[in-house]
Design a protein around this motif. Structure first.
Motif, mmCIF file in Angstrom:
data_model
loop_
_atom_site.group_PDB
_atom_site.id
_atom_site.type_symbol
_atom_site.label_atom_id
_atom_site.label_comp_id
_atom_site.label_asym_id
_atom_site.label_seq_id
_atom_site.Cartn_x
_atom_site.Cartn_y
_atom_site.Cartn_z
ATOM 1 N N SER A 1 0.835 -1.201 0.000
ATOM 2 C CA SER A 1 0.000 0.000 0.000
ATOM 3 C C SER A 1 0.868 1.249 0.000
ATOM 4 N N ILE A 2 1.870 1.307 0.872
ATOM 5 C CA ILE A 2 2.860 2.385 0.871
ATOM 6 C C ILE A 2 4.246 1.767 0.806
ATOM 7 N N ARG A 3 5.049 2.254 -0.106
ATOM 8 C CA ARG A 3 6.479 1.911 -0.125
ATOM 9 C C ARG A 3 7.252 3.214 0.040
ATOM 10 N N PHE A 4 7.908 3.358 1.168
ATOM 11 C CA PHE A 4 8.570 4.607 1.531
ATOM 12 C C PHE A 4 10.073 4.420 1.391
ATOM 13 N N GLY A 5 10.555 4.529 0.152
ATOM 14 C CA GLY A 5 11.954 4.307 -0.159
ATOM 15 C C GLY A 5 12.146 3.085 -1.023
ATOM 16 N N LEU A 6 13.397 2.785 -1.325
ATOM 17 C CA LEU A 6 13.781 1.616 -2.106
ATOM 18 C C LEU A 6 15.077 1.056 -1.526
ATOM 19 N N SER A 7 15.402 -0.166 -1.908
ATOM 20 C CA SER A 7 16.611 -0.790 -1.372
ATOM 21 C C SER A 7 17.829 0.105 -1.559
ATOM 22 N N SER B 1 2.981 -8.924 1.454
ATOM 23 C CA SER B 1 3.156 -9.206 2.878
ATOM 24 C C SER B 1 3.429 -7.938 3.671
ATOM 25 N N GLU B 2 3.589 -6.802 3.000
ATOM 26 C CA GLU B 2 3.840 -5.535 3.671
ATOM 27 C C GLU B 2 2.778 -4.515 3.239
ATOM 28 N N ALA B 3 2.017 -4.007 4.197
ATOM 29 C CA ALA B 3 1.098 -2.911 3.905
ATOM 30 C C ALA B 3 1.855 -1.593 3.891
ATOM 31 N N ILE B 4 2.666 -1.358 4.924
ATOM 32 C CA ILE B 4 3.577 -0.216 4.971
ATOM 33 C C ILE B 4 4.988 -0.779 4.890
ATOM 34 N N SER B 5 5.717 -0.420 3.860
ATOM 35 C CA SER B 5 7.069 -0.920 3.667
ATOM 36 C C SER B 5 8.023 0.264 3.655
ATOM 37 N N VAL B 6 8.791 0.416 4.740
ATOM 38 C CA VAL B 6 9.731 1.525 4.846
ATOM 39 C C VAL B 6 11.105 1.031 4.418
#
Length: 468
Positions: free
Chosen positions: A206-212, A235-240
Motif C-alpha cells: 500500500s505504501i512503499r517509503f523508499g527503495l533498497s 506481505s507488507e502494507a507499509i514498507s519503509v
C-alpha cells in the motif's frame, strides 16, 4: 496537521472557446501584490490555458467531466504562503482517464485537490516540485506501477482514498531525486488505503517509503493517522526502505500486510493499531524504537525481530539487514500464532535488541520462536501460551486482566497487575498509546491505565476526502 484550504475571493475568470479570459479585463492590485483569482476550465485546452496564467494564490477550478488528453502541464509555481490550487469544482466529479493527468514538473507550492485519478499513469510529484500538496483525491488502482509517486521534498499527501488495485504495483511510493537520495520531510496522513488484491508474492504494498538503493538516505518522513483495510496485495502494507522516519497512530485491519521496516535504520514505530488478519510489525536494520503499539487478534506473527543475509549493510542491496540495537517496549500483543519471532532462520540473527515491559497475550501457540544473540529482557508479562524460546527470566506469568473496550482494544482493568509494574525507565517512552503522559511508575503494555480512553482504531469517517 493539515493546512486548511480556504477559498480565496478574487476576480472570476470566464472560460471561453478561445481560452481563459479575465472578467473585467484585468485584476486588482494590493499592497502585497495582485489579488488572488479563481480561474475556470471545462476542457483540457481550457485547463492548459488557465494553468499558463496562474499566479501565486490563484485557484483553478475544473468542471465536472472526464479529462483524457495530456498529461496537462502545470508549469507555474505558487509560494509557501500563497500556493496555486488546482481543484475539481465538484469534489470527485472531475476525472482524469486514459492519457489524461497533470504534469507537475517544476511546479512547486501547488495544491492538487478533489480529483479522481482513473488514468494510466496516476500522478507524480517530481523532484523539482517542492512543497506540493495532494489532498482529497481518489486514486482508483490504475494499471501503472504506482497510483501516486512522490520524489520532492516537503510534499504533503493527505485525506486521499487509494482503492481497488488488482495488478502489481503500489498505491503510494515515496522515492527521491537521483539514484540514492530520498525526498525529505514527506508527510502522509489521514489517507484511506482499501482493497489491494494483487495476488503475486511481491510488489503490492500500500505504501512503499523508499527503495533498497535508498535505504540509508535520511528521509525524515512521517506516516501517521492512515487507515489500511484489506491490504492483501503484499506481505507488507507499509514498507519503509529509508532511514530516520516516524510511523505512528495508523490502523491496519483485516489485512495480510504488515507494518514493516524492511530497510533502513533509526525509525520510530509508535501507537499503531493492528487488528485481525495475519498482520503484525516486523523490522530489519539498526536502532529502531517500537513502542506503544497494539497488535490484536492476528493469526500471523505479532512482532518479528528480523534476521538477515547481512549485518550492518554497506551496499544498499536487497538483502535483509539483521535487526540490531532495537528497542521493543510497552506494546500489547495478542493472537493465535507466535507473538514474537527472532531471525526467521536467516544466517545473521538479530543482536543486542531489547524486549521490555510488553504484554504478551497468547492463545495456545508458543509465545516465541527463534533466538537472537545478546538479547535483553525486562518486565514482560506472558499469559495464555507457553514461552517457546523466551528464556525463563524474560517474563513473568500472570493474568494481565485485559478487557476489550467498545472499540475492540485490550485495556487493563483497575485490578490489572500490569499497573505500575514496568521495570525499565526508557526515556524514549513518555506517552502511552492514548498520548497520555506516563508517570515515573509506568504500566506494562501500550495503555497507561486511565478511565479515559481516547485512542481507538481509525474508521472511514476519520480519513479520506470526506473526513474533517
Amino acid at each position: 496537521m493539515a493546512r486548511p484550504l480556504t477559498r480565496r475571493a478574487g476576480v472570476l475568470f470566464a472560460a471561453g472557446m478561445a481560452g481563459v479570459l479575465a472578467a473585467g479585463g484585468g485584476y486588482a492590485a494590493s499592497a502585497t501584490g495582485p489579488a488572488p483569482r479563481t480561474l475556470s476550465a471545462a476542457s483540457p485546452d481550457q485547463l492548459t490555458a488557465a494553468l499558463a496564467l496562474a499566479r501565486p494564490g490563484d485557484r483553478v477550478e475544473v468542471a465536472d467531466g472526464a479529462y483524457d488528453a495530456g498529461p496537462i502541464r502545470v508549469g507555474r509555481s505558487g509560494t509557501a504562503a500563497a500556493p496555486i490550487t488546482i481543484t475539481a469544482a465538484s469534489p470527485g466529479q472531475a476525472r482524469f482517464t486514459g492519457a489524461g493527468g497533470l504534469d507537475l514538473t517544476g511546479a512547486s507550492h501547488v495544491v492538487v485537490q478533489g480529483f479522481v485519478f482513473a488514468n494510466d499513469a496516476g500522478l507524480t510529484v517530481p523532484g523539482d516540485a517542492k512543497g506540493d500538496r495532494v489532498t482529497r483525491n481518489v486514486f482508483q488502482g490504475n494499471p501503472g506501477k504506482a497510483d501516486l509517486t512522490v520524489k520532492a521534498d516537503d510534499t504533503e499527501v493527505d485525506h486521499n482514498t487509494f482503492e481497488n488495485r488488482t495488478e502489481a504495483g503500489v498505491f503510494l511510493q515515496v522515492v527521491g531525486p537521483g539514484e540514492k537520495d530520498m525526498a525529505q520531510r514527506v508527510h502522509v496522513h489521514h489517507n484511506y488505503f482499501y482493497n489491494h488484491q494483487f495476488k503475486g508474492t511481491n510488489g503490492g504494498e500500500s505504501i512503499r517509503f523508499g527503495l533498497s538503493g535508498r535505504q540509508h538516505a535520511d528521509a525524515q518522513g512521517k506516516i501517521e493517522y492512515n487507515l489500511f483495510e484489506k491490504a492483501d496485495g503484499d506481505s507488507e502494507a507499509i514498507s519503509v526502505k529509508s532511514s530516520h522516519n516516524v510511523v505512528r497512530y495508523n490502523t491496519i485491519v483485516n489485512s495480510r500486510g504488515t507494518l514493516s521496516m524492511r530497510h533502513g535504520w533509526n525509525s520510530r514505530v509508535e501507537g499503531n493499531i493492528l487488528i485481525g488478519g495475519t498482520t503484525g510489525i516486523r523490522f530489519f536494520g539498526n536502532n529502531h524504537v517500537v513502542v506503544n503499539n497494539v497488535v490484536t487478534d492476528t493469526a500471523g506473527t505479532a512482532m518479528e525481530f528480523g534476521g538477515g543475509e547481512v549485518r550492518d549493510d554497506t551496499t544498499s542491496g536487497t538483502n535483509h539487514d539483521a535487526a540490531d540495537h532495537c528497542l521493543v517496549a510497552f506494546n500489547t500483543l495478542s493472537g493465535t500464532g507466535a507473538l514474537i519471532s527472532y531471525g526467521s532462520g536467516k544466517p545473521f540473527p538479530p543482536s543486542d535488541d531489547t524486549l521490555a515491559d510488553n504484554i504478551l497475550l497468547g492463545k495456545g501457540a508458543a509465545a516465541a520462536k527463534g533466538t537472537g544473540t545478546s538479547s535483553h529482557f525486562t518486565g514482560n508479562i506472558l499469559f495464555g501460551s507457553p514461552a517457546g524460546t523466551l528464556p525463563s527470566d524474560a517474563y513473568r506469568t500472570v493474568d494481565p486482566k485485559l478487557a476489550k473496550d467498545a472499540h475492540g482494544l485490550p485495556r487493563p482493568a483497575a485490578s490489572s497487575p500490569a499497573i505500575g509494574k514496568a521495570t525499565g525507565s526508557f526515556p524514549q517512552v513518555t506517552l502511552d498509546i492514548d498520548q497520555q503522559a506516563r508517570p515515573s511508575a509506568k504500566d506494562v503494555g501500550a495503555d497507561q491505565y486511565d478511565k479515559a480512553t481516547p485512542a481507538r482504531p481509525l474508521t472511514k469517517a476519520d480519513v479520506g476526502p470526506d473526513a474533517p
